[in-house]
Design an enzyme around this catalytic site. Structure first.
Site, PDB file in Angstrom:
ATOM      1  N   CYS A   1      -6.480  -0.803   1.908  1.00 26.77           N
ATOM      2  CA  CYS A   1      -7.048  -1.974   2.584  1.00 26.77           C
ATOM      3  C   CYS A   1      -5.974  -2.909   3.117  1.00 26.77           C
ATOM      4  O   CYS A   1      -5.837  -3.106   4.293  1.00 26.77           O
ATOM      5  CB  CYS A   1      -8.030  -2.700   1.681  1.00 26.77           C
TER       6      CYS A   1
ATOM      7  N   PHE B   1     -15.549  -6.514 -17.346  1.00 25.11           N
ATOM      8  CA  PHE B   1     -15.139  -5.904 -18.619  1.00 25.11           C
ATOM      9  C   PHE B   1     -16.332  -5.325 -19.372  1.00 25.11           C
ATOM     10  O   PHE B   1     -16.465  -5.517 -20.586  1.00 25.11           O
ATOM     11  CB  PHE B   1     -14.377  -6.906 -19.482  1.00 25.11           C
TER      12      PHE B   1
END
Length: 261
Positions: free
Chosen positions: A105, A245
């Site tokens: 990117c 997470f």
């Protein structure tokens, strides 16, 4: 075209080298032409290419949606996508010029985001979707099971669109933005509502990924990794729930706590 190839490598393990075959992800340049005018070359994984083209053109504001596109002709052998459109946003198409977007990117992708994302600053998501922690763990478990190419190569990003009940679409690509554009393109073509859906993503939630989630119209993004500080600040402004997470029976909710029960 194969999305994975086999390559000979020399692996060092237990004090010695040995020659083995390893799976690596294919990197494929796709040049998009809109009404015979070259727009951009995207380095991507060569599958679901029409979804990628539709999602990219819409999310970048080149077109307003699939209704502006009459046809997409993918010429795999030469790496070309010929798009015929009945409407093109001349401003967005003009200021960009030719760009080359790498799989990581990087700076070229940022050039594509700079102006079109400014309009999102005050666009709040009004999603009524709520997820229980148990449902999040189940969705993430299924997401991991669907990530076969990542487990095989370690070289791709995975994304999915899900409801509170199940995963609807799963897409992968060597470029993290591409994976989300493939999701967006598929949803647009199918007419699938996204305001009551969530995004699951394999990598960190950067500000660019947060913006892409907003463009998709989703109010929740879930990831095994963490968001950045800027992404959290933008999520609070745009009313997007960020959960990171997600591992085992643990997760962190960084914004939009009211959607997680």
């Amino acid at each position: 075209m194969d999305i994975v190839s086999r390559q000979k490598v020399r692996r060092f393990e237990a004090g010695t080298f040995q020659e083995i075959e390893s799976s690596v992800a294919t990197e494929y340049p796709l040049t998009i032409y809109v009404n015979d005018q070259e727009l951009v070359t995207i380095v991507c994984t060569p599958e679901h290419l029409e979804d990628l083209v539709v999602g990219f053109l819409t999310s970048e504001g080149i077109v307003r949606g699939p209704g502006d596109i009459d046809s997409v002709d993918i010429i795999e052998a030469t790496g070309h996508a010929q798009v015929s459109a009945n409407f093109v946003n001349k401003f967005n198409a003009k200021y960009r010029g030719k760009r080359y977007i790498t799989s990581c990117c990087g700076k070229s992708r940022e050039n594509f985001y700079f102006q079109s994302d400014a309009s999102l600053v005050n666009v709040k998501q009004n999603s009524n979707l709520k997820l229980t922690t148990d449902r999040i763990f189940r969705l993430m478990e299924k997401f991991e099971q669907n990530s076969a190419t990542f487990h095989q190569t370690g070289g791709v990003h995975n994304a999915a669109l899900c409801s509170s009940a199940d995963i609807i679409y799963s897409r992968m690509d060597i470029g993290r933005h591409n994976a989300l554009d493939k999701i967006y393109g598929r949803a647009l073509k199918d007419g699938t509502a996204t305001d009551d859906k969530a995004i699951i993503f394999s990598g960190r939630i950067s500000s660019e990924i947060l913006v892409k989630t907003a463009k998709l119209g989703c109010g929740i993004i879930l990831s095994r990794s963490a968001p950045t500080e800027l992404a959290i600040n933008m999520a609070e402004e745009l009313n997007i729930t960020t959960v990171g997470f997600i591992r085992g029976d643990r997760l962190n909710v960084y914004s939009g706590f009211e959607r997680i029960t």
